[in-house]
Design a protein around this motif. Structure first.
Motif, short mmCIF file in Angstrom:
data_model
loop_
_atom_site.label_atom_id
_atom_site.label_comp_id
_atom_site.label_asym_id
_atom_site.label_seq_id
_atom_site.Cartn_x
_atom_site.Cartn_y
_atom_site.Cartn_z
N GLN A 1 21.25 40.87 24.22
CA GLN A 1 22.54 40.91 24.46
C GLN A 1 23.22 40.18 25.57
N LEU A 2 22.46 39.97 26.74
CA LEU A 2 22.96 39.41 27.80
C LEU A 2 23.29 37.97 27.52
N GLN B 1 17.48 49.75 39.73
CA GLN B 1 17.96 48.55 40.28
C GLN B 1 17.34 47.27 39.26
N ILE B 2 18.47 46.80 38.50
CA ILE B 2 18.21 45.48 37.62
C ILE B 2 18.15 44.26 38.12
N LYS B 3 17.25 43.56 38.28
CA LYS B 3 17.38 42.31 39.13
C LYS B 3 17.39 41.26 37.79
N ILE B 4 18.29 40.31 38.02
CA ILE B 4 18.40 39.27 37.01
C ILE B 4 18.37 37.92 37.46
N LYS B 5 17.33 36.91 36.95
CA LYS B 5 17.70 35.48 37.19
C LYS B 5 18.35 34.70 36.14
N ILE B 6 19.61 34.13 36.32
CA ILE B 6 20.21 33.34 35.25
C ILE B 6 20.13 31.72 35.51
N SER B 7 19.51 31.04 34.78
CA SER B 7 19.57 29.46 35.07
C SER B 7 20.63 28.81 33.86
N ILE C 1 17.38 33.26 30.83
CA ILE C 1 17.42 34.57 31.66
C ILE C 1 16.18 35.31 31.90
N GLN C 2 15.79 35.86 32.95
CA GLN C 2 15.00 36.66 33.34
C GLN C 2 15.22 38.06 33.74
N ILE C 3 14.55 39.13 33.53
CA ILE C 3 15.15 40.25 34.15
C ILE C 3 13.76 40.96 34.60
N ALA C 4 14.25 41.92 35.43
CA ALA C 4 13.08 42.82 36.16
C ALA C 4 13.86 44.16 36.43
N ILE D 1 21.87 39.54 41.15
CA ILE D 1 21.84 38.71 40.19
C ILE D 1 21.78 37.48 40.87
N GLU D 2 20.85 36.52 40.44
CA GLU D 2 20.67 35.10 41.02
C GLU D 2 21.11 33.93 40.02
N VAL D 3 22.22 33.07 40.09
CA VAL D 3 22.59 32.23 39.40
C VAL D 3 22.49 30.97 39.61
N THR D 4 21.92 30.05 38.88
CA THR D 4 21.65 28.73 39.40
C THR D 4 22.39 27.73 38.19
#
Length: 380
Positions: free
Chosen positions: A330-331, A278-284, A346-349, A375-378
């Motif tokens: 690439q993201l 499972q890939i978790k992503i934070k995008i601001s 972007i941060q990924i885990a 995926i968390e987008v702010t």
């Protein structure tokens, strides 16, 4: 127009400009071709319908190329290679029973999860002297949602006093949606390898062409082959593996299936299903006025399509191949596809690990998966 550079479609504006030039050539340079004039209105009507013709011509041209064809045109290109689009399939599962000793549970008896996903037995099950027994079942419906987790099929759709409990010790597998254009196109591009045998590329291509398999990888250390697959019926995967490896090559893995050759001799074929990471992503996002109201949803969708996983509509995207790393840089390009974005962080885990700003490396038996919930987008 069609030249050495390929087909160049004329747009509505191109056609409108050409028509204005032609009208002035025939009726004089002083005629009024503004949008409110009679000539201008005629030009706009002609340009509108001619633009549709040009669009059709472009689609006809593109329909001959795997990289550009879609829908039924892509299906027909697949047929030329004796391939076809994978259809939605039901899942299969082993059910475990406890009940009255020596009683019979007939074929077609139905069982169900709390979420109302129904399964039916495809064989009669005879409980032993201790009241235990197992039988194979398949889902009534088709689709990815039928791949229910372990210990979720616990209810009798047709209650009987002979059965005390029912459950599925392992999750259901094999259910999938109709293969998307992206998935089919990828298989077609890699299809030349299918014509080979015994090589790693040929084995991977054959496995990927097996119904229900969305991705695969193979580790070959002579004389052993270790195959990993995402999705697919275990018997069909084993049969494909048996028919594309050389004689004398052994297979390893936790899944064991007996395959019978044309002489009636039985062989044990082994492989493993892929481990989903499972890939978790934070995008601001720093946005401007062009950022659409659906921007957050669009960002999540494009990331899911790239990495792989189930989107909000339930479509399951294959995304990255087995063992393929998540390339951090690439993201950004996928996020910037959405209009109205000035800057992105972007941060990924991976799984429950700490977030980072680097590539995520996966093992050959692992495949990256994400979803809208991960995926968390702010937006600022």
């Amino acid at each position: 127009m069609l030249d050495k550079n390929g087909f160049q479609r004329k747009t509505y504006d191109d056609l409108k400009e050409d028509l204005e030039t032609k009208f002035k050539e025939k009726f004089g340079n002083n005629i009024n071709t503004s949008s409110k004039s009679a000539f201008g209105i005629l030009i706009m009507i002609f340009a509108f319908f001619l633009s549709i013709v040009w669009e059709i011509a472009e689609k006809v041209y593109n329909s001959g190329f795997i990289s550009k064809a879609d829908g039924v045109q892509l299906d027909r290109l697949a047929a030329n290679k004796t391939m076809s689009r994978d259809r939605e399939t039901e899942s299969n599962v082993t059910l475990s029973f406890k009940g009255v000793p020596n009683s019979l549970i007939p074929e077609q008896t139905q069982f169900v999860t709390e979420d109302l996903v129904y399964f039916y037995l495809i064989e009669d099950v005879k409980l032993d002297e201790t009241g235990n027994g197992e039988g194979e079942a398949v889902s009534v419906e088709k689709g990815i949602h039928t791949n229910v987790p372990a210990n979720s099929i616990t209810l009798q759709a047709e209650p009987t006093e002979n059965i005390y409990t029912v459950t599925n010790p392992l999750s259901a597998i094999g259910g999938r949606e109709v293969e998307t254009d992206i998935e089919l196109r990828d298989r077609l591009i890699k299809s030349p390898a299918i014509e080979g045998n015994t090589t790693v590329n040929a084995i991977i291509a054959r496995l990927n062409d097996t119904t229900g398999v969305r991705s695969s990888s193979v580790i070959s250390v002579n004389p052993v082959v270790h195959a990993y697959v995402l999705g697919g019926n275990r018997e069909e995967v084993a049969d494909t593996l048996f028919n594309c490896i050389a004689a004398g090559i052994d297979t390893v893995g936790s899944e064991q299936v007996i395959v019978t050759d044309i002489s009636g001799t039985e062989h044990t074929v082994r492989f493993d299903y892929a481990t989903e990471v499972q890939i978790k992503i934070k995008i601001s996002v720093q946005s401007n006025t062009s950022f659409p109201s659906s921007g957050i949803t669009d960002i999540k969708q494009t990331i899911i399509q790239h990495i792989g996983g189930k989107d909000s509509s339930g479509t399951d995207w294959t995304g990255l191949a087995l063992g393929e790393k998540v390339v951090y840089s690439q993201l950004f390009s996928f996020v910037y596809e959405i209009a109205g974005i000035d800057d992105v962080t972007i941060q990924i885990a991976k799984d429950n690990n700490a977030y980072q700003m680097n590539n995520l490396t996966l093992q050959s038996y692992e495949i990256a998966r994400t979803s809208a919930d991960l995926i968390e987008v702010t937006v600022n």
